[in-house]
Write an enzyme that holds these catalytic residues in place. Structure first.
Site, PDB file in Angstrom:
ATOM      1  N   TRP A  99     -17.310  -0.117 -24.160  1.00  0.00           N
ATOM      2  CA  TRP A  99     -16.464  -1.844 -23.413  1.00  0.00           C
ATOM      3  C   TRP A  99     -15.572  -1.097 -21.985  1.00  0.00           C
ATOM      4  O   TRP A  99     -15.717  -2.376 -21.302  1.00  0.00           O
ATOM      5  CB  TRP A  99     -14.877  -2.214 -24.286  1.00  0.00           C
ATOM      6  CG  TRP A  99     -15.471  -2.305 -25.069  1.00  0.00           C
ATOM      7  CD1 TRP A  99     -14.843  -0.957 -26.799  1.00  0.00           C
ATOM      8  CD2 TRP A  99     -16.379  -2.900 -26.372  1.00  0.00           C
ATOM      9  NE1 TRP A  99     -15.986  -1.926 -28.543  1.00  0.00           N
ATOM     10  CE2 TRP A  99     -16.824  -2.552 -27.575  1.00  0.00           C
ATOM     11  CE3 TRP A  99     -17.083  -4.196 -25.167  1.00  0.00           C
ATOM     12  CZ2 TRP A  99     -17.854  -3.208 -28.690  1.00  0.00           C
ATOM     13  CZ3 TRP A  99     -18.197  -4.872 -26.920  1.00  0.00           C
ATOM     14  CH2 TRP A  99     -18.220  -4.504 -27.885  1.00  0.00           C
ATOM     15  N   ASP A 166      -7.372  -3.515 -20.935  1.00  0.00           N
ATOM     16  CA  ASP A 166      -8.227  -3.637 -21.584  1.00  0.00           C
ATOM     17  C   ASP A 166      -7.094  -3.545 -23.206  1.00  0.00           C
ATOM     18  O   ASP A 166      -8.001  -2.194 -23.633  1.00  0.00           O
ATOM     19  CB  ASP A 166      -9.025  -3.700 -22.550  1.00  0.00           C
ATOM     20  CG  ASP A 166     -10.037  -4.487 -23.802  1.00  0.00           C
ATOM     21  OD1 ASP A 166      -9.514  -4.823 -24.100  1.00  0.00           O
ATOM     22  OD2 ASP A 166     -11.031  -4.244 -23.256  1.00  0.00           O
ATOM     23  N   LYS A 190      -8.660  -7.648 -33.973  1.00  0.00           N
ATOM     24  CA  LYS A 190      -8.548  -6.475 -34.484  1.00  0.00           C
ATOM     25  C   LYS A 190      -6.981  -5.562 -34.587  1.00  0.00           C
ATOM     26  O   LYS A 190      -6.939  -5.162 -35.642  1.00  0.00           O
ATOM     27  CB  LYS A 190      -8.713  -5.236 -32.850  1.00  0.00           C
ATOM     28  CG  LYS A 190     -10.785  -5.225 -32.690  1.00  0.00           C
ATOM     29  CD  LYS A 190     -10.550  -4.849 -31.664  1.00  0.00           C
ATOM     30  CE  LYS A 190     -12.713  -4.567 -31.266  1.00  0.00           C
ATOM     31  NZ  LYS A 190     -13.092  -5.217 -31.380  1.00  0.00           N
TER      32      LYS A 190
END
Length: 355
Positions: A99, A166, A190
């Site tokens: 990511w 993030d 999540k």
């Protein structure tokens, strides 16, 4: 047979949060309309947004001068929005996995990007250390938890520049010093809500400095000025987020979530380290508390599918590792229970005894 959800995302939610959302989908606040069909401008819905924003601020102890936004597009859109809004000349990124690499790729479309540190040399099996932060960058971008490889940093760095993070897979699992960040973003699926909403915490006075025209929808200032209501927001996921934030608060807040995370991880990592069939995939000191990754020891590699089938047959859901890593991944977000982790450990012990 009871199911135990270890999916990496979309992930499990507290049962009471699911039930309360389901009730409102049938009839929102006695209005005779479903939560799924009401207008985001409905007088009964604005309090949901207001409470959700206040709970985020309370749980993370966010100082004045920040706005909490509920947007669409997931973290993947934030990979673009962050440099669009904050990159003036040069940005720094920590390359800690898939990511982070995607975020770096997007940032390079808007200016110079410095890879401050990377763990790519060891296939992302550790979180970079012994790096120094340049002072001539507009911001340092970090990915606090790496869902695919299973590394995590559970502290806030002290650096001489603003940070952007993030936190998609570990937000609300520990206290955060928000004042160190110009922006924190997280896809909700999540650790906060169902898929469909992204939470963004942005420092107001950091906006409006980028030397470019920004499309209206991609400009954080647009959403700050309209208090997250510029266009139709994802109503149901925001409601679920509010209920989940209530649940976190009622269970002791992020401090309690941090304690729960450590307890769950200790139980499972202890078994991984003890069991002759398995070993962890990353450096011990960098192990994620959210995504616990492990593989079969080489001499037992031919038993991988056999163990997976055994675990699934005993109610374990979503423990197959990411295709780029293989093996197994047990995701233990806030809603995960000690019982579920103990059941997985029991499967590991029974499998060892049987083979």
């Amino acid at each position: 047979m009871k199911k135990y959800n270890f999916n990496a995302g979309p992930s499990m939610l507290p049962r009471e949060v699911i039930e309360k959302t389901a009730k409102q989908i049938l009839d929102f606040n006695g209005s005779g309309l479903s939560l799924a069909e009401i207008s985001h401008r409905a007088k009964d819905f604005q309090p949901v947004v207001d409470e959700a924003q206040l709970l985020v601020k309370e749980l993370l102890n966010i100082p004045d001068g920040y706005t909490v936004l509920f947007l669409g597009g997931g973290a993947s859109l934030e990979f673009c929005m962050v440099p669009y809004n904050f990159l003036i000349k040069k940005a720094g990124y920590l390359n800690t996995g898939t990511w982070a690499k995607k975020a770096i790729k997007e940032a390079k479309l808007f200016g110079e990007v410095v890879e401050v540190a990377s763990s790519a040399d060891a296939d992302y099996t550790y979180y970079p250390k012994k790096w120094s932060c340049p002072t001539n960058i507009d911001y340092l971008h970090i990915t606090t938890n790496n869902t695919i490889y299973g590394t995590e940093i559970r502290k806030d760095f002290d650096v001489p520049v603003p940070m952007i993070a993030d936190m998609s897979s570990d937000i609300f699992s520990r206290p955060v010093d928000v004042a160190k960040y110009d922006c924190i973003y997280a896809g909700a699926q999540k650790n906060l809500s169902m898929a469909g909403v992204t939470i963004v915490i942005v420092k107001n006075d950091a906006l409006g400095k980028a030397p470019r025209q920004i499309p209206t929808m991609l400009d954080y200032k647009t959403h700050v000025d309209k208090n997250t209501m510029f266009n139709t927001p994802p109503v149901v996921p925001i409601y679920t987020a509010m209920e989940n934030l209530r649940w976190i608060k009622s269970h002791g807040g992020v401090e309690a979530m941090d304690k729960r995370a450590n307890e769950r991880a200790a139980i499972l990592y202890d078994e991984i380290d003890r069991n002759k069939f398995f070993h962890g995939t990353v450096k011990t000191e960098d192990r994620s508390l959210m995504n616990i990754c492990f593989v079969m020891n080489e001499e037992y590699a031919d038993l991988e599918k056999c163990f997976l089938d055994y675990a699934v047959s005993h109610g374990m859901v979503g423990i197959k590792g990411h295709r780029s890593v293989g093996g197994f991944r047990a995701s233990c977000y806030n809603a995960q229970t000690i019982e579920a982790v103990q059941k997985l450990v029991k499967c590991m012990k029974e499998f060892e005894a049987a083979h």
